[in-house]
Scaffold this active site. Structure first.
Site, mmCIF file in Angstrom:
data_model
loop_
_atom_site.group_PDB
_atom_site.id
_atom_site.type_symbol
_atom_site.label_atom_id
_atom_site.label_comp_id
_atom_site.label_asym_id
_atom_site.label_seq_id
_atom_site.Cartn_x
_atom_site.Cartn_y
_atom_site.Cartn_z
ATOM 1 N N ASN A 96 10.136 -57.123 21.659
ATOM 2 C CA ASN A 96 9.474 -57.152 22.778
ATOM 3 C C ASN A 96 8.899 -58.538 23.085
ATOM 4 O OD1 ASN A 96 7.608 -55.833 21.344
ATOM 5 N ND2 ASN A 96 6.742 -55.079 23.379
ATOM 6 N N GLU B 171 15.135 -53.797 23.281
ATOM 7 C CA GLU B 171 16.519 -53.426 23.371
ATOM 8 C C GLU B 171 17.201 -54.647 24.074
ATOM 9 O OE1 GLU B 171 13.776 -51.720 24.068
ATOM 10 O OE2 GLU B 171 14.240 -49.396 24.219
#
Ligand code: THU
Length: 131
Positions: free
Chosen positions: A39, A52
């Protein structure tokens, strides 16, 4: 390297000064490629991106698609699952049986599938096959 090792390594580089919540993700494609991401938060909070999303961007940049499995890692006893937006991002390149592995920095905590996390999802098929 295993997905858990990759996720653990990139998670160390997460930029999460605002939440203090570091996340790592690693995925494997049908072609066998492995891509990872962390992140990346921003002082303008909504501009932050999830782990992701980073792994998926690396996959696409390498010319690959077709997510067979994706591992998501945070630190804690409660397994982290992909946020709603990331479920949709995984769906773009995955399939109902894409495996989602939930882990902390020590071990795998559980497994589920995209179909379980995002039932009735909006897919490219809804656009009449346009892709
Ligand atoms: N985060 C991820 O990277 N992936 C998820 O699936 C859930 C949340 C990040 C976003 C933000 O930087 C931090 O975790 C706290 O929400």
């Amino acid at each position: 390297m295993s997905l858990i090792d990759d996720a653990r390594r990139v998670r160390e580089n997460a930029h999460a000064p605002y939440s203090g919540f570091k996340v790592g993700a690693a995925l494997r494609t049908a072609a066998g490629g492995v891509f990872s991401g962390c992140n990346v938060e921003n002082v303008a909070y909504p501009e932050g991106t999830c782990a992701e999303a980073g792994a998926i961007a690396a996959m696409v940049a390498a010319g690959e698609a077709g997510i067979v499995e994706i591992l998501v890692m945070a630190d804690g006893e409660v397994p982290i699952t992909p946020c709603g937006g990331c479920r949709q991002k995984i769906a773009e390149f995955g399939a109902p049986d894409t495996v989602i592995i939930l882990a902390n920095t020590q071990e795998e905590l559980g497994r589920t599938t995209l179909a379980e996390l995002l039932p009735g999802s909006f897919t490219p098929a809804h656009l009449g096959g346009v892709r």
